[in-house]
Design a protein around this motif. Structure first.
Motif, PDB file in Angstrom:
ATOM      1  N   VAL A  33     -24.760  57.594 -13.400  1.00 12.65           N
ATOM      2  CA  VAL A  33     -24.883  57.563 -11.945  1.00 12.65           C
ATOM      3  C   VAL A  33     -23.642  56.971 -11.286  1.00 12.65           C
ATOM      4  O   VAL A  33     -23.209  57.439 -10.238  1.00 12.65           O
ATOM      5  N   LYS A  34     -23.050  55.962 -11.911  1.00 13.87           N
ATOM      6  CA  LYS A  34     -21.934  55.221 -11.316  1.00 13.87           C
ATOM      7  C   LYS A  34     -20.793  56.129 -10.874  1.00 13.87           C
ATOM      8  O   LYS A  34     -20.317  56.054  -9.752  1.00 13.87           O
ATOM      9  N   CYS A  78     -26.862  51.588 -20.820  1.00  9.71           N
ATOM     10  CA  CYS A  78     -27.689  52.156 -19.755  1.00  9.71           C
ATOM     11  C   CYS A  78     -29.156  51.836 -19.982  1.00  9.71           C
ATOM     12  O   CYS A  78     -29.581  51.587 -21.105  1.00  9.71           O
ATOM     13  N   GLN A  98     -28.358  58.565 -15.699  1.00 10.38           N
ATOM     14  CA  GLN A  98     -28.565  57.268 -16.343  1.00 10.38           C
ATOM     15  C   GLN A  98     -27.938  56.165 -15.497  1.00 10.38           C
ATOM     16  O   GLN A  98     -26.811  56.287 -15.036  1.00 10.38           O
ATOM     17  N   HIS A  99     -28.689  55.070 -15.312  1.00 10.39           N
ATOM     18  CA  HIS A  99     -28.198  53.908 -14.561  1.00 10.39           C
ATOM     19  C   HIS A  99     -27.651  52.870 -15.527  1.00 10.39           C
ATOM     20  O   HIS A  99     -28.306  52.520 -16.508  1.00 10.39           O
TER      21      HIS A  99
END
Length: 132
Positions: A33-34, A78, A98-99
Motif C-alpha cells: 500500500v505504501k 506486512c 498489504q499494509h
C-alpha cells in the motif's frame, strides 16, 4: 475391429479432459500500500492450495474447483490478511494490498572476552601451607 480400437483409443484420450472441465485458475497481484510496489515473495496459503508471488507480485493457483475459498496472505514486514475468494466462471484478476507494520528495534550491544582474558580475570584462591 478397426472401429472398436479407434473408439477405445478416442475414449481414453478424452478421459483426462473430463475432470479438468470443472477446474479454474486464480490469478492475482499483491501490492504494498505504501508505494504500490509489488510484494515479491508474499505467500498465499489456503486449505488445499498454496502460491508464492513472483518478482512482479503476481501469483497463480491452478486446478481450483468451483466454490468459496479462504486464503491467508502474508509478507515479511506486512500485516497478514485473510481473503475470501468465490471461484466461478466470471472470476477476474484479484488485487491484494498489504499494509506495512512498523517495527522498531532497540539497540543491541555485543561484547565478549577471549579465553585468555577470562583466565586472567578469574579469581584464583591460593594458600601457602608450611610445616608449622
Amino acid at each position: 475391429m478397426f472401429y472398436k480400437i479407434l473408439s477405445i483409443g478416442l475414449f481414453f484420450s478424452l478421459c483426462p479432459t473430463a475432470p479438468a472441465q470443472g477446474s479454474f485458475l486464480i490469478k492475482g497481484l499483491v501490492l504494498l500500500v505504501k508505494d504500490l510496489t509489488p510484494a515479491q515473495g508474499a505467500t498465499m496459503v489456503g486449505k488445499d492450495h498454496f502460491s508464492v508471488t513472483s518478482e512482479t507480485g503476481a501469483f497463480t493457483i491452478n486446478n481450483v474447483a468451483e466454490g468459496t475459498y479462504s486464503f491467508t496472505i502474508s509478507h515479511i514486514g506486512c500485516k497478514s490478511k485473510t481473503l475470501g475468494v468465490d471461484v466461478d466462471s466470471n472470476l477476474g484478476k484479484i488485487k491484494v494490498f498489504q499494509h506495512a507494520v512498523a517495527t522498531v528495534l532497540e539497540e543491541v550491544k555485543v561484547s565478549g572476552k577471549t579465553k585468555k582474558r577470562e583466565a586472567m580475570e578469574a579469581p584464583i584462591v591460593s594458600h601457602t601451607v608450611s610445616e608449622d
